[in-house]
Structures are given as C-alpha cells and as structure tokens.
Design a protein around this motif. Sequence first.
Motif, PDB file in Angstrom:
ATOM      1  N   ALA A   1      75.539 -51.882-166.750  1.00 58.24           N
ATOM      2  CA  ALA A   1      76.125 -50.790-165.784  1.00 58.24           C
ATOM      3  C   ALA A   1      75.727 -49.455-166.197  1.00 58.24           C
ATOM      4  O   ALA A   1      75.482 -48.840-167.380  1.00 58.24           O
ATOM      5  CB  ALA A   1      77.418 -50.887-165.694  1.00 58.24           C
TER       6      ALA A   1
ATOM      7  N   GLU B   1      75.739 -45.361-165.375  1.00 63.49           N
ATOM      8  CA  GLU B   1      76.406 -44.245-164.823  1.00 63.49           C
ATOM      9  C   GLU B   1      75.390 -43.141-164.666  1.00 63.49           C
ATOM     10  O   GLU B   1      74.539 -42.881-165.520  1.00 63.49           O
ATOM     11  CB  GLU B   1      77.471 -43.594-165.437  1.00 63.49           C
ATOM     12  CG  GLU B   1      78.048 -42.368-164.846  1.00 63.49           C
ATOM     13  CD  GLU B   1      79.319 -41.750-165.446  1.00 63.49           C
ATOM     14  OE1 GLU B   1      79.923 -42.305-166.642  1.00 63.49           O
ATOM     15  OE2 GLU B   1      79.279 -40.623-165.560  1.00 63.49           O
ATOM     16  N   ASP B   2      74.853 -42.794-163.379  1.00 60.60           N
ATOM     17  CA  ASP B   2      73.779 -42.032-163.140  1.00 60.60           C
ATOM     18  C   ASP B   2      74.085 -40.580-163.260  1.00 60.60           C
ATOM     19  O   ASP B   2      75.360 -40.192-163.371  1.00 60.60           O
ATOM     20  CB  ASP B   2      72.986 -42.346-161.823  1.00 60.60           C
ATOM     21  CG  ASP B   2      73.525 -41.950-160.559  1.00 60.60           C
ATOM     22  OD1 ASP B   2      74.620 -41.338-160.786  1.00 60.60           O
ATOM     23  OD2 ASP B   2      73.350 -42.623-159.631  1.00 60.60           O
TER      24      ASP B   2
ATOM     25  N   ASN C   1      77.464 -41.813-160.181  1.00 56.57           N
ATOM     26  CA  ASN C   1      77.233 -43.157-159.303  1.00 56.57           C
ATOM     27  C   ASN C   1      77.040 -44.252-160.238  1.00 56.57           C
ATOM     28  O   ASN C   1      76.272 -43.921-161.265  1.00 56.57           O
ATOM     29  CB  ASN C   1      76.363 -43.206-158.090  1.00 56.57           C
ATOM     30  CG  ASN C   1      76.707 -42.123-156.997  1.00 56.57           C
ATOM     31  OD1 ASN C   1      77.847 -41.981-157.022  1.00 56.57           O
ATOM     32  ND2 ASN C   1      75.745 -41.333-156.507  1.00 56.57           N
TER      33      ASN C   1
ATOM     34  N   HIS D   1      75.874 -48.383-161.191  1.00 59.76           N
ATOM     35  CA  HIS D   1      74.701 -49.258-160.775  1.00 59.76           C
ATOM     36  C   HIS D   1      74.770 -50.507-161.784  1.00 59.76           C
ATOM     37  O   HIS D   1      74.823 -50.234-162.948  1.00 59.76           O
ATOM     38  CB  HIS D   1      73.269 -48.746-160.517  1.00 59.76           C
ATOM     39  CG  HIS D   1      73.197 -47.264-160.084  1.00 59.76           C
ATOM     40  ND1 HIS D   1      73.274 -47.295-158.396  1.00 59.76           N
ATOM     41  CD2 HIS D   1      73.251 -46.162-160.494  1.00 59.76           C
ATOM     42  CE1 HIS D   1      73.056 -45.921-158.076  1.00 59.76           C
ATOM     43  NE2 HIS D   1      73.310 -45.463-159.209  1.00 59.76           N
TER      44      HIS D   1
ATOM     45  N   GLY E   1      73.471 -54.441-162.980  1.00 61.84           N
ATOM     46  CA  GLY E   1      72.274 -55.626-163.126  1.00 61.84           C
ATOM     47  C   GLY E   1      72.929 -56.583-163.954  1.00 61.84           C
ATOM     48  O   GLY E   1      74.026 -56.624-164.901  1.00 61.84           O
TER      49      GLY E   1
ATOM     50  N   ALA F   1      69.609 -53.271-163.535  1.00 61.84           N
ATOM     51  CA  ALA F   1      70.594 -51.916-163.395  1.00 61.84           C
ATOM     52  C   ALA F   1      69.635 -50.752-163.036  1.00 61.84           C
ATOM     53  O   ALA F   1      70.077 -49.981-162.214  1.00 61.84           O
ATOM     54  CB  ALA F   1      71.407 -51.797-164.709  1.00 61.84           C
TER      55      ALA F   1
ATOM     56  N   ALA G   1      68.591 -50.959-159.435  1.00 58.96           N
ATOM     57  CA  ALA G   1      69.607 -50.936-158.657  1.00 58.96           C
ATOM     58  C   ALA G   1      69.644 -49.459-158.577  1.00 58.96           C
ATOM     59  O   ALA G   1      69.860 -48.809-157.564  1.00 58.96           O
ATOM     60  CB  ALA G   1      70.739 -51.611-159.213  1.00 58.96           C
ATOM     61  N   MET G   2      69.630 -48.491-159.752  1.00 53.70           N
ATOM     62  CA  MET G   2      69.853 -47.253-159.703  1.00 53.70           C
ATOM     63  C   MET G   2      68.690 -46.463-158.733  1.00 53.70           C
ATOM     64  O   MET G   2      69.005 -45.682-158.103  1.00 53.70           O
ATOM     65  CB  MET G   2      70.025 -46.421-161.032  1.00 53.70           C
ATOM     66  CG  MET G   2      69.924 -45.134-161.043  1.00 53.70           C
ATOM     67  SD  MET G   2      69.813 -44.478-162.574  1.00 53.70           S
ATOM     68  CE  MET G   2      67.849 -44.284-162.966  1.00 53.70           C
ATOM     69  N   THR G   3      67.418 -46.994-159.182  1.00 47.25           N
ATOM     70  CA  THR G   3      66.388 -46.363-158.466  1.00 47.25           C
ATOM     71  C   THR G   3      66.245 -46.480-156.883  1.00 47.25           C
ATOM     72  O   THR G   3      66.252 -45.700-156.167  1.00 47.25           O
ATOM     73  CB  THR G   3      65.209 -47.038-158.973  1.00 47.25           C
ATOM     74  OG1 THR G   3      65.064 -46.727-160.290  1.00 47.25           O
ATOM     75  CG2 THR G   3      63.952 -46.226-158.584  1.00 47.25           C
TER      76      THR G   3
ATOM     77  N   ALA H   1      68.895 -47.025-154.907  1.00 50.01           N
ATOM     78  CA  ALA H   1      70.160 -46.188-154.435  1.00 50.01           C
ATOM     79  C   ALA H   1      69.798 -44.653-154.624  1.00 50.01           C
ATOM     80  O   ALA H   1      70.585 -43.875-154.277  1.00 50.01           O
ATOM     81  CB  ALA H   1      71.472 -46.720-155.326  1.00 50.01           C
TER      82      ALA H   1
ATOM     83  N   GLY I   1      69.274 -42.830-157.518  1.00 51.92           N
ATOM     84  CA  GLY I   1      69.630 -42.357-158.809  1.00 51.92           C
ATOM     85  C   GLY I   1      68.389 -41.876-159.622  1.00 51.92           C
ATOM     86  O   GLY I   1      67.619 -42.794-159.597  1.00 51.92           O
TER      87      GLY I   1
END
Length: 132
Positions: free
Chosen positions: A30, A32-33, A37, A39, A41, A59, A62-64, A66, A68
């Motif tokens: 997980a 934290e960006d 936020n 994200h 994986g 992860a 997912a961040m990218t 979204a 982040g």
Amino acid sequence: MKNYHQLFTFAAKARGNAHVPYSHFAVGAAIEDENGNFHAGCNVENVSFPCGTCAETGAIAAMTAAGGKKIRRILIVAGGDRLISPCGACRQRILEFSLPETEVLLADTEGVKKVLSVGELLPGAFKEFSHD
Ligand code: THU
C-alpha cells in the motif's frame, strides 16, 4: 515504531486478494502518495511465470492510474518467518517515484517491523542517463 495502522490495514486487505497459485506466497503493498491518498496492490502470478507481477508493481500502477505522482511511504506485507524484502526490480520502480523523505515499511502479519529510506533500499542506484 510509529503507528502505520491505516496503511497496514490497506496492504493486508490487498494481500488477501493476491493471486498466487504457484508460489502460495501472498504479498500486499500500500502506498500513501504525495496528496495523502492510498493505493494498494498484490502479487498476481501467471502460469507463464515471468508474466507475474509483484505487489509493489501493482500498487505503483494503481497510484499512477489514479493520478498520484510520488510515494510518501510504501508498506509491504507478507507472511512467513522472514521479513519481506522487495526484489531488485521493485526497488528500482520504487526509486522512480520516491521523494528524498520516502519511507519503505516492511511488515509481517503483525505490523511494521522495519523502516528503510530509499537510499538504504537501493544504494548506488541508476537514476538518469545522458546521450553523447
Ligand atoms: N513478491 C512480491 O510481490 N513482492 C516482493 O517484495 C517479493 C516477492 C512476489 C513475487 C511472487 O509472486 C511471489 O512473491 C514469490 O516470489
């Protein structure tokens, strides 16, 4: 040790969804960006083994997706009797999105057991290239 409860819970939940029919070694991550936020994986294996992806890779994707851009901290959780240690490729991937203050948190099923800087995670890293 600081309380990373929320990030840990997020990573542990993703770990529960890992697709690991070959190794049976479930990993969750997980992030934290930079905006606070979260994200998550998990590792997703494939019968064609090299196609499998690590939890950290999921992860980061997912961040990218979204929006982040930077990892403020990334928590990686796995089971077993030895603490999880990110693979070389994921160390390089984490570096790509890191800040000088990024924390890499290694956890077992009870919680965070080790905190690393990115410099400790990947000393002597390849960071940029230049053309002739
Ligand atoms: N794995 C991760 O997802 N993250 C790590 O930091 C180390 C290894 C995965 C890859 C493979 O699906 C399984 O764990 C066994 O190597």
